[in-house]
Write a protein that holds these residues in place. Structure first.
Motif, PDB file in Angstrom:
ATOM      1  N   SER A   1     -12.498 -16.300 -15.668  1.00 38.25           N
ATOM      2  CA  SER A   1     -11.415 -16.546 -14.715  1.00 38.25           C
ATOM      3  C   SER A   1     -10.081 -15.961 -15.152  1.00 38.25           C
ATOM      4  N   GLY A   2     -10.118 -15.014 -16.073  1.00 38.54           N
ATOM      5  CA  GLY A   2      -8.894 -14.369 -16.521  1.00 38.54           C
ATOM      6  C   GLY A   2      -8.619 -13.078 -15.778  1.00 38.54           C
ATOM      7  N   TYR A   3      -7.438 -12.506 -16.026  1.00 35.19           N
ATOM      8  CA  TYR A   3      -7.029 -11.273 -15.349  1.00 35.19           C
ATOM      9  C   TYR A   3      -6.377 -10.316 -16.328  1.00 35.19           C
ATOM     10  N   SER A   4      -6.478  -9.045 -16.007  1.00 34.76           N
ATOM     11  CA  SER A   4      -5.780  -8.016 -16.771  1.00 34.76           C
ATOM     12  C   SER A   4      -4.297  -8.039 -16.428  1.00 34.76           C
ATOM     13  N   LYS A   5      -3.516  -7.276 -17.182  1.00 37.21           N
ATOM     14  CA  LYS A   5      -2.098  -7.111 -16.875  1.00 37.21           C
ATOM     15  C   LYS A   5      -1.947  -6.387 -15.537  1.00 37.21           C
ATOM     16  N   PRO A   6      -0.839  -6.593 -14.825  1.00 34.61           N
ATOM     17  CA  PRO A   6      -0.658  -5.945 -13.515  1.00 34.61           C
ATOM     18  C   PRO A   6      -0.612  -4.422 -13.614  1.00 34.61           C
ATOM     19  N   GLU A   7      -1.274  -3.783 -12.651  1.00 33.29           N
ATOM     20  CA  GLU A   7      -1.183  -2.333 -12.488  1.00 33.29           C
ATOM     21  C   GLU A   7      -0.435  -2.062 -11.186  1.00 33.29           C
ATOM     22  N   ILE A   8       0.594  -1.246 -11.241  1.00 27.66           N
ATOM     23  CA  ILE A   8       1.371  -0.955 -10.050  1.00 27.66           C
ATOM     24  C   ILE A   8       0.608   0.021  -9.165  1.00 27.66           C
ATOM     25  N   LEU A   9       0.575  -0.254  -7.859  1.00 31.05           N
ATOM     26  CA  LEU A   9      -0.110   0.645  -6.933  1.00 31.05           C
ATOM     27  C   LEU A   9       0.630   1.973  -6.838  1.00 31.05           C
ATOM     28  N   PRO A  10      -0.059   3.032  -6.419  1.00 29.65           N
ATOM     29  CA  PRO A  10       0.485   4.386  -6.548  1.00 29.65           C
ATOM     30  C   PRO A  10       1.691   4.670  -5.652  1.00 29.65           C
ATOM     31  N   GLU A  11       2.266   5.851  -5.905  1.00 24.98           N
ATOM     32  CA  GLU A  11       3.392   6.355  -5.121  1.00 24.98           C
ATOM     33  C   GLU A  11       3.043   6.376  -3.640  1.00 24.98           C
ATOM     34  N   ASP A  12       4.035   6.172  -2.826  1.00 22.20           N
ATOM     35  CA  ASP A  12       3.981   6.077  -1.369  1.00 22.20           C
ATOM     36  C   ASP A  12       3.707   4.647  -0.932  1.00 22.20           C
ATOM     37  N   ILE A  13       2.783   3.941  -1.587  1.00 25.77           N
ATOM     38  CA  ILE A  13       2.685   2.504  -1.333  1.00 25.77           C
ATOM     39  C   ILE A  13       3.888   1.832  -1.972  1.00 25.77           C
ATOM     40  N   ASN A  14       4.181   2.184  -3.210  1.00 26.66           N
ATOM     41  CA  ASN A  14       5.395   1.719  -3.878  1.00 26.66           C
ATOM     42  C   ASN A  14       6.382   2.879  -3.988  1.00 26.66           C
ATOM     43  N   THR A  15       7.622   2.619  -3.583  1.00 28.96           N
ATOM     44  CA  THR A  15       8.665   3.648  -3.588  1.00 28.96           C
ATOM     45  C   THR A  15       9.941   3.063  -4.165  1.00 28.96           C
ATOM     46  N   LYS A  16      11.020   3.827  -4.060  1.00 33.16           N
ATOM     47  CA  LYS A  16      12.326   3.325  -4.492  1.00 33.16           C
ATOM     48  C   LYS A  16      12.825   2.208  -3.575  1.00 33.16           C
ATOM     49  N   TYR A  17      12.200   2.086  -2.399  1.00 30.26           N
ATOM     50  CA  TYR A  17      12.548   1.004  -1.487  1.00 30.26           C
ATOM     51  C   TYR A  17      11.747  -0.243  -1.866  1.00 30.26           C
ATOM     52  N   ASP A  18      12.010  -1.345  -1.193  1.00 26.03           N
ATOM     53  CA  ASP A  18      11.278  -2.579  -1.482  1.00 26.03           C
ATOM     54  C   ASP A  18       9.947  -2.598  -0.744  1.00 26.03           C
ATOM     55  N   GLU A  19       8.878  -2.869  -1.467  1.00 30.96           N
ATOM     56  CA  GLU A  19       7.551  -3.085  -0.887  1.00 30.96           C
ATOM     57  C   GLU A  19       7.091  -4.490  -1.281  1.00 30.96           C
ATOM     58  N   PHE A  20       6.606  -5.241  -0.312  1.00 30.36           N
ATOM     59  CA  PHE A  20       6.268  -6.630  -0.617  1.00 30.36           C
ATOM     60  C   PHE A  20       5.293  -7.172   0.420  1.00 30.36           C
ATOM     61  N   ASN A  21       4.738  -8.341   0.103  1.00 27.64           N
ATOM     62  CA  ASN A  21       3.881  -9.091   1.026  1.00 27.64           C
ATOM     63  C   ASN A  21       2.760  -8.228   1.605  1.00 27.64           C
ATOM     64  N   ALA A  22       1.831  -7.850   0.743  1.00 30.58           N
ATOM     65  CA  ALA A  22       0.717  -6.988   1.160  1.00 30.58           C
ATOM     66  C   ALA A  22      -0.544  -7.811   1.400  1.00 30.58           C
ATOM     67  N   PHE A  23      -1.194  -7.565   2.530  1.00 32.89           N
ATOM     68  CA  PHE A  23      -2.546  -8.062   2.776  1.00 32.89           C
ATOM     69  C   PHE A  23      -3.513  -6.942   2.446  1.00 32.89           C
ATOM     70  N   VAL A  24      -4.494  -7.243   1.605  1.00 32.65           N
ATOM     71  CA  VAL A  24      -5.507  -6.252   1.234  1.00 32.65           C
ATOM     72  C   VAL A  24      -6.848  -6.681   1.825  1.00 32.65           C
ATOM     73  N   ASP A  25      -7.477  -5.767   2.530  1.00 37.82           N
ATOM     74  CA  ASP A  25      -8.799  -5.990   3.099  1.00 37.82           C
ATOM     75  C   ASP A  25      -9.733  -6.499   2.004  1.00 37.82           C
ATOM     76  N   PRO A  26     -10.543  -7.544   2.272  1.00 44.50           N
ATOM     77  CA  PRO A  26     -11.465  -8.056   1.233  1.00 44.50           C
ATOM     78  C   PRO A  26     -12.355  -6.975   0.632  1.00 44.50           C
ATOM     79  N   GLY A  27     -12.695  -5.939   1.409  1.00 42.88           N
ATOM     80  CA  GLY A  27     -13.473  -4.822   0.890  1.00 42.88           C
ATOM     81  C   GLY A  27     -12.628  -3.711   0.309  1.00 42.88           C
ATOM     82  N   GLU A  28     -11.302  -3.905   0.297  1.00 41.76           N
ATOM     83  CA  GLU A  28     -10.322  -2.967  -0.278  1.00 41.76           C
ATOM     84  C   GLU A  28     -10.360  -1.583   0.379  1.00 41.76           C
TER      85      GLU A  28
END
Length: 333
Positions: A203-230
């Motif tokens: 039940s443990g987790y790895s350290k956070p990995e930031i999602l790639p460019e364009d999903i994350n930018t210099k602007y604020d990105e937040f509150n993401a819903f991810v499809d259960p199948g990703e």
């Protein structure tokens, strides 16, 4: 006589068809009402979700429904975030009950509940303290598990790999066990970014990995819903050149190699000149449920209003506080 008889036969056949149609329509409406507490089928234009019971003029935001379709959780807040409580709607014997405080909420500032795909666990964000510690000043990701008797247990903090001395919000858990959420990273691309922690066993987790460019930018990105199948992600971003308001919804799909493609701006009228955020796609992928602070059209209809009309507008959904909407979901946005 023959013509009259034929006419009567036609009328009888038409009447039978009408009765059958009414029966089928009633059965469909009954089944739909059992699936969701709102019996109005969404269209391509966003409409308030369960107006009067859930969308009631208070500040209601974020949404999740269990995979079995028998529990809904959302957040009721004081607009300045003085209080924040997770609320539950529970379905018993095919009928949805009235809103009540979730069994694991009501004391601290809790928000943004999300079900695991198997329905056994709720993940949420909270500023509640760790056992034996003082009240925390930031928000962490917590989870609470359902016992075999169907009752929710005691929340547990996800630990230091997931949580930090800054705030973590809006968890989204996938079938692979990957946990996506919003993080305030010291080395992030913006003040808020979307990250993923992967399961490590026990039940443990790895350290956070930031999602790639364009999903994350210099602007604020937040509150993401991810499809259960990703296979897709819907997130909110504020500040991009194509923003219509104070934060808009964007969608990204994965290519065949498993890479996230550049995001696409979800079209109006889903996005508006207000903030549109907290997305959730129903398990059957038919509907998008999201939060918006858009105004009721009555505020800007150019008509003079008396006191009673103003009071009605200001005390109802669409008054500029957060409301929950739903709309048909389109994978091709």
């Amino acid at each position: 006589m023959l013509q009259i008889a034929d006419g009567n036969n036609v009328n009888c056949i038409t009447m039978r068809k009408l009765i059958i149609l009414l029966i089928l329509t009633a059965a469909f409406n009954k089944a739909f009402a059992q699936t969701y507490p709102d019996a109005r089928l969404p269209t391509n234009v966003p409409q308030l979700f369960t107006e009067g019971r859930l969308s009631d003029g208070l500040s209601n935001r974020d949404f999740t429904i269990s995979p079995k379709g028998d529990e809904i959780f959302y957040t009721l807040q004081q607009p300045r975030f003085v209080t924040s409580t997770i609320i539950r709607l529970l379905k018993k014997n095919g009928r949805w009950g009235l809103p009540e405080v979730a069994p694991f909420s009501g004391k601290y500032r809790d928000l943004e509940a999300a079900f695991s795909p198997d329905g056994s666990t709720i993940y949420f964000s909270s500023d509640r303290p760790l056992i034996g510690s003082a009240i925390k000043k930031d928000f962490d990701i917590w989870r609470v598990k359902k016992s075999p008797n169907g009752k929710w247990g005691e929340p547990e903090n996800l630990g230091n790999n997931v949580n930090s001395d800054k705030s973590e919000f809006y968890p989204s858990i996938t079938r692979s066990g990957n946990l996506y959420f919003t993080a305030e990273l010291a080395d992030g691309k913006g003040s808020e970014d979307i990250v993923v922690c992967k399961p490590t066993g026990n039940s443990g987790y790895s350290k956070p990995e930031i999602l790639p460019e364009d999903i994350n930018t210099k602007y604020d990105e937040f509150n993401a819903f991810v499809d259960p199948g990703e296979q897709f992600i819907i997130l909110t971003s504020d500040g991009r050149p194509d923003n219509l308001g104070r934060g808009d919804l964007y969608i990204s799909h994965k290519d065949k190699a498993g890479n996230w493609l550049p995001v696409k701006h979800v079209p109006a009228p889903i996005n508006s000149t207000a903030i549109d955020y907290c997305p959730f796609v129903t398990w059957d992928k038919k509907y998008l449920v999201f939060t918006s602070s858009r105004l009721n059209a009555g505020f800007n209809d150019g008509k003079t209003k008396n006191y009673s009309q103003l009071k009605q507008l200001l005390g109802s959904a669409g008054n500029g506080w957060d409301d929950i909407y739903w709309v048909k979901f389109d994978m091709n946005w």
